[in-house]
Design an enzyme around this catalytic site. Sequence first.
Site, PDB file in Angstrom:
ATOM      1  N   ASP A 157      -3.984  -2.692   3.942  1.00 48.59           N
ATOM      2  CA  ASP A 157      -4.176  -1.886   2.730  1.00 48.59           C
ATOM      3  C   ASP A 157      -5.172  -0.765   2.946  1.00 48.59           C
ATOM      4  O   ASP A 157      -5.154   0.245   2.245  1.00 48.59           O
ATOM      5  CB  ASP A 157      -4.623  -2.769   1.569  1.00 48.59           C
ATOM      6  N   ALA A 194       0.797  -1.233   0.000  1.00 48.37           N
ATOM      7  CA  ALA A 194       0.000   0.000   0.000  1.00 48.37           C
ATOM      8  C   ALA A 194       0.836   1.292   0.000  1.00 48.37           C
ATOM      9  O   ALA A 194       0.628   2.168  -0.853  1.00 48.37           O
ATOM     10  CB  ALA A 194      -0.974  -0.032   1.180  1.00 48.37           C
TER      11      ALA A 194
END
Length: 352
Positions: A243, A54
Site C-alpha cells: 500500500d 491501493a
Amino acid sequence: LPPELPRVVRTLAWRGDALELLDQRRLPLEAPPLLCRSVEDVREAIRTLAVRGAPAIGVAAGYGLAIAARESSAADWPGLERDLETAAGRLRSSRPTAVNLGWALDRVLAAARAVAPGGPKEVRAAVLAEAEAIDADDRARCEAIGRAGLDLVPDGARVLTHCNAGALATAGIGTALAPVYAAHAAGREVAVLADETRPLLQGARITAWELAESGVPVTVICDGMAGYAMQRGKIDLVLVGADRIAANGDFANKIGTYAVAVLAREHGLPFYVAAPLSTFDANAPDGAAIPIEERDADEVRASRGVPFAPPDADVWNPAFDVTPARFVTAFVTDAGVLRPPFGESIAAALGA
Ligand code: MRU
C-alpha cells in the site's frame, strides 16, 4: 506471452457521467455493479471497501475528481479550483495508508491547474482525461510488473500470497498476481496458496475467486497455517502487494504480511513485493512515517453481522502492518526488479 495478458474481471469503468465499480463487499456470493454518481458515493465506496487495493483506490479517486468537476457549477477557475480541492480533501481522507490515493488526486489537480487559463470547460475536460490516463497507466503498469516478475515464477512454482493484490485491486491484471498470470499465460504450471486474510477475508473471498475465474489453481489456507505450509515444503516463494513503500524499502501491506515475511526468512524462501512506482513514497524515509489505518472493532468481532466475540470485547484492528526492508528479497515494479540495497535501487527507479 500473449501481447495483452488476459483479464477476466473488470474492477471499475467510467460510464460517461458516473463511475461503475464491481462491488467487492459481498464477493464471492455476489458482485453487483455499483454506480457512483457523486463524490460522496466514491468516498463511501472507498471507505467501505466496495473498491479496494491501493492502485484501484487511486484510479477510483481520479474519477471521483472527474465527477466533482461535473458537479461543480463554478463559472470561473477560482470557484472550480475550490470545488476540486474540497472534493480532493474528501476523497483523500477516505483511507490513509495507500499512497496511490494521494498520488492520483495530486496528478489530476496538477492537470487541472495546467489548463486553468483556458477556463472551466477546458479544466473539466482535462480532469476527465487525466483520470482516464491514470486508469490506462495502471493497466500498463500491471502488465509491466507481470513481465518483470515472470522469471521469478518458474514452471511448477507454488506461490503464497496474502490479501488480494490481483486484478480486483487494480485497473489491470494486478500486482502480486501479475507475475502469476504472466507465468500461467506463458504455459507454466503455477499454483497459488491464498492466506484467507483476516479480518475481512480478501484472500478467501477475492483472491480465491479471481484466480478460480482465471483458471489458476488456488488453495485457501487460514492465516495461521502459512508457517506449517512452509515447514511442510508446500511453498516455493511469497508474492505480496503493498500500500505504501518507504524510500528505504520498508513497506505497508495488509495486516499479517509482516508475519509472513518473518516466516519466509526462517524457511529460506524468497519474499517478493510487487507494486507500481505509484506505490512508492519518496517522502516517507522509512516505515515509521507510514500512516496505518485503524478500522472498526466490529470487523474483528463479527463477520457479515454474525458475532463471534463478546459484543463488548476490546479489539485492536490495524488494517495494515509494516514489514522492514531487510525481509524483502526484491521489489517487482513496472520499472523492473529492484534488489538491495533498496535505498539506492528505489531512488534510481524513482529518479528515472
Ligand atoms: O484493505 P485493502 O483490501 O484495500 O488492502 C489491500 C492490500 O493490502 C493490498 O495488498 C495492497 O493494496 C496492494 S493491491 C495491488
